[in-house]
Design a protein around this motif. Sequence first.
Motif, PDB file in Angstrom:
ATOM      1  N   ASP A  85       0.976  -1.066  -0.228  1.00  0.00           N
ATOM      2  CA  ASP A  85      -0.567   0.042  -0.139  1.00  0.00           C
ATOM      3  C   ASP A  85       0.429   1.551  -0.221  1.00  0.00           C
ATOM      4  O   ASP A  85       2.092   1.171   1.019  1.00  0.00           O
ATOM      5  CB  ASP A  85      -1.003  -0.437   1.133  1.00  0.00           C
ATOM      6  N   ASP A  86       0.584   2.528  -1.121  1.00  0.00           N
ATOM      7  CA  ASP A  86       0.958   3.386  -0.829  1.00  0.00           C
ATOM      8  C   ASP A  86       1.586   4.066   0.558  1.00  0.00           C
ATOM      9  O   ASP A  86       2.106   4.980   0.946  1.00  0.00           O
ATOM     10  CB  ASP A  86       0.610   4.417  -1.904  1.00  0.00           C
ATOM     11  N   ASP A  87       0.092   3.523   0.880  1.00  0.00           N
ATOM     12  CA  ASP A  87      -0.113   4.577   2.790  1.00  0.00           C
ATOM     13  C   ASP A  87       0.959   3.573   4.159  1.00  0.00           C
ATOM     14  O   ASP A  87       0.709   2.762   4.350  1.00  0.00           O
ATOM     15  CB  ASP A  87      -1.388   4.806   2.626  1.00  0.00           C
ATOM     16  N   PRO A  88       2.107   4.108   4.297  1.00  0.00           N
ATOM     17  CA  PRO A  88       2.967   3.239   5.477  1.00  0.00           C
ATOM     18  C   PRO A  88       2.194   3.515   5.931  1.00  0.00           C
ATOM     19  O   PRO A  88       1.526   1.799   6.603  1.00  0.00           O
ATOM     20  CB  PRO A  88       3.783   3.900   5.676  1.00  0.00           C
ATOM     21  N   LEU A  89       0.718   3.912   6.695  1.00  0.00           N
ATOM     22  CA  LEU A  89       0.584   3.007   7.344  1.00  0.00           C
ATOM     23  C   LEU A  89      -0.853   2.637   7.740  1.00  0.00           C
ATOM     24  O   LEU A  89      -0.625   1.141   8.329  1.00  0.00           O
ATOM     25  CB  LEU A  89      -0.699   4.570   7.841  1.00  0.00           C
ATOM     26  N   ALA A 117       6.023  -5.969   0.833  1.00  0.00           N
ATOM     27  CA  ALA A 117       6.830  -4.927  -0.250  1.00  0.00           C
ATOM     28  C   ALA A 117       6.930  -4.045   0.080  1.00  0.00           C
ATOM     29  O   ALA A 117       6.581  -3.248   1.235  1.00  0.00           O
ATOM     30  CB  ALA A 117       6.205  -4.908  -1.984  1.00  0.00           C
ATOM     31  N   SER A 118       8.469  -3.795   0.285  1.00  0.00           N
ATOM     32  CA  SER A 118       8.569  -2.407   0.948  1.00  0.00           C
ATOM     33  C   SER A 118       8.721  -1.398  -0.543  1.00  0.00           C
ATOM     34  O   SER A 118       8.474  -1.531  -1.780  1.00  0.00           O
ATOM     35  CB  SER A 118      10.284  -2.215   0.713  1.00  0.00           C
ATOM     36  N   PRO A 119       9.079  -0.248  -0.197  1.00  0.00           N
ATOM     37  CA  PRO A 119       8.588   0.980  -1.050  1.00  0.00           C
ATOM     38  C   PRO A 119      10.061   1.116  -2.444  1.00  0.00           C
ATOM     39  O   PRO A 119       9.092   1.060  -3.547  1.00  0.00           O
ATOM     40  CB  PRO A 119       9.197   2.413  -0.376  1.00  0.00           C
ATOM     41  N   GLU A 120      10.560   0.211  -1.849  1.00  0.00           N
ATOM     42  CA  GLU A 120      12.020   0.361  -2.859  1.00  0.00           C
ATOM     43  C   GLU A 120      11.987  -1.042  -3.844  1.00  0.00           C
ATOM     44  O   GLU A 120      12.962  -1.046  -5.000  1.00  0.00           O
ATOM     45  CB  GLU A 120      13.312  -0.014  -2.233  1.00  0.00           C
ATOM     46  N   GLY A 121      10.914  -1.901  -3.126  1.00  0.00           N
ATOM     47  CA  GLY A 121      11.568  -3.155  -3.916  1.00  0.00           C
ATOM     48  C   GLY A 121       9.376  -3.142  -4.627  1.00  0.00           C
ATOM     49  O   GLY A 121       9.360  -4.250  -5.276  1.00  0.00           O
ATOM     50  N   VAL A 122       8.842  -2.464  -4.273  1.00  0.00           N
ATOM     51  CA  VAL A 122       7.307  -2.604  -4.933  1.00  0.00           C
ATOM     52  C   VAL A 122       7.521  -2.945  -6.912  1.00  0.00           C
ATOM     53  O   VAL A 122       7.026  -4.053  -6.978  1.00  0.00           O
ATOM     54  CB  VAL A 122       6.603  -1.634  -4.945  1.00  0.00           C
ATOM     55  N   MET A 123       8.244  -2.214  -6.665  1.00  0.00           N
ATOM     56  CA  MET A 123       8.041  -2.138  -8.798  1.00  0.00           C
ATOM     57  C   MET A 123       8.345  -4.071  -9.171  1.00  0.00           C
ATOM     58  O   MET A 123       8.234  -4.394 -10.366  1.00  0.00           O
ATOM     59  CB  MET A 123       8.745  -1.530  -9.885  1.00  0.00           C
ATOM     60  N   GLU A 124       9.212  -4.035  -8.546  1.00  0.00           N
ATOM     61  CA  GLU A 124       9.993  -5.867  -8.501  1.00  0.00           C
ATOM     62  C   GLU A 124       9.248  -7.042  -8.602  1.00  0.00           C
ATOM     63  O   GLU A 124       9.095  -7.161  -9.001  1.00  0.00           O
ATOM     64  CB  GLU A 124      11.423  -5.575  -8.190  1.00  0.00           C
ATOM     65  N   VAL A 125       8.706  -6.543  -7.244  1.00  0.00           N
ATOM     66  CA  VAL A 125       7.807  -7.437  -7.026  1.00  0.00           C
ATOM     67  C   VAL A 125       6.403  -7.896  -8.150  1.00  0.00           C
ATOM     68  O   VAL A 125       5.983  -8.922  -8.247  1.00  0.00           O
ATOM     69  CB  VAL A 125       6.715  -7.431  -5.681  1.00  0.00           C
ATOM     70  N   MET A 126       6.284  -6.518  -8.372  1.00  0.00           N
ATOM     71  CA  MET A 126       4.918  -6.474  -9.030  1.00  0.00           C
ATOM     72  C   MET A 126       5.334  -6.482 -10.610  1.00  0.00           C
ATOM     73  O   MET A 126       4.939  -7.917 -10.668  1.00  0.00           O
ATOM     74  CB  MET A 126       4.556  -4.913  -9.216  1.00  0.00           C
ATOM     75  N   ALA A 127       6.456  -6.430 -11.043  1.00  0.00           N
ATOM     76  CA  ALA A 127       6.752  -6.911 -12.484  1.00  0.00           C
ATOM     77  C   ALA A 127       7.574  -8.906 -12.599  1.00  0.00           C
ATOM     78  O   ALA A 127       6.714  -8.980 -13.726  1.00  0.00           O
ATOM     79  CB  ALA A 127       8.251  -6.129 -12.930  1.00  0.00           C
TER      80      ALA A 127
END
Length: 453
Positions: free
Chosen positions: A38-42, A63-73
């Motif tokens: 979720d984009d919202d960390p809360l 997923a972490s904000p840094e890793g999100v694109m990789e997981v999605m891909a």
Amino acid sequence: MNKPFAQYRRFFVLGMARSGIAASGLLAKDGRTVTVYDDDPLALGKFPATDIARQFGDRIAIASPEGVMEVMASSDCVVLSPGVPLENRVVQAALTRGIPVIGEIEAAYHFTRARIVGVTGTNGKSTTVGVIGDILKAAGIDTVVAGNIGTPVCDVLRERDPHTLVLELSSFQLDTTDEFKVDVAVLLNVTPDHLDRYHHSFDEYAASKARILRHASDATRYVYNREDAAANALADQTPARGIPFSSARVLDEGVYFDDEFIVRSWKGQRDQVLTRREFTPVGVHNLENALAAVAVATVLDVSLDAMRTALRAYRPLPHRMELVRVVGGVAYVNDSKATNVDATVKSLISIEGHSVLILGGRDKEGDFAMLLPHLRDVRRAVLIGEASPVIRRALAGHVEMADARDMADAVRIGRESAHPGDTVLLAPACASFDMFKNYQERGEVFRACVNRL
Ligand code: ADP
């Protein structure tokens, strides 16, 4: 979709609100690999404390904000909670890569064999699914009501697959369906709402509602409002068999009013179902919801007795034309769920005598001029929230107006402006998010203010 849903192994679920969490649970239970974000960390931070995380945590990664694109891909499919806009950057990136993006409803669809009644429309969905659910249950059918009304379908299906699912479907939910198909489609009405999310286009919003008939065949039944232009036009275009309902005309086949009765005309026979008064919710708009429910019950061959029992027993949901209290001869009515202009029009039509109207909030590009023909008996409009200046311009010269600082101030002005026999009506015609968490909180604050009078 590129390949059958059953073959997808790795799911990426975006949006950790109720529906996203429910989808993660159902997919994890089925043995799929799930990563959530979720984009919202809360919102994301709350996930580990949920029942789903406790039960299936070992199969669900975050997923972490840094890793999100990789997981999605590296996922086979992206599942969205309905609150996530399609413009979201992760969604856009997934679409660019050709990864299927579906909503929670579509995900659920692949786990059910239930008969599906889908209800959509701008207003009246919750009331209508509630009445349909009650009628089917009264007829002894194993029925669960779910979707936008509260319980995500994935939550239902994690426990069991009922005989019949009655689903409340918002346009956002329909936007992210693909193979999802209903047996009975209900379209109540299409009036301007959420245009901020539909590129300011009513046609685009209406097209989203029309998706309920996307895979319709001649075996599909289409229950529609004969008096609504968009719903009526679709009846000519779909292969589904149409069953109209109308609050304004007698129909050869369909459900309508005849003086004081709800009547259904079906297979050459006319039956009086019950008198209008026996259905408690206030206003013609609510009777339209009852007509729609009777039409659904009719095509599902439910007995008139079951319809009567359920319609008589049905009580309105909170925050819909809810009478809070009568103080000094003035009735205070909470219609906080009137989050768009047409719902407010319907509220005003169903008030007898004079009223003081509390309205405003976050504007969804509503056409407030639609209120003008209905202001004759409004003594004063009390404006709250961000939309006040826009509403003031739209209503100028047609009604006396006052600005309120907050809900307590609005209720105070309401009391001062109302005469005995009047109604102080909260029907905001706007979203609540500028001042409140949601429409429920807005209604509760109104109630609390009224109870302090
Ligand atoms: P939804 O689930 O579509 O938001 P609700 O049954 O919760 O529908 O009602 C939402 C609001 O719309 C309430 O303010 C209610 O008074 C009004 N409303 C209910 N039914 C209708 C209808 N058939 N047409 C127009 N307005 C309606």
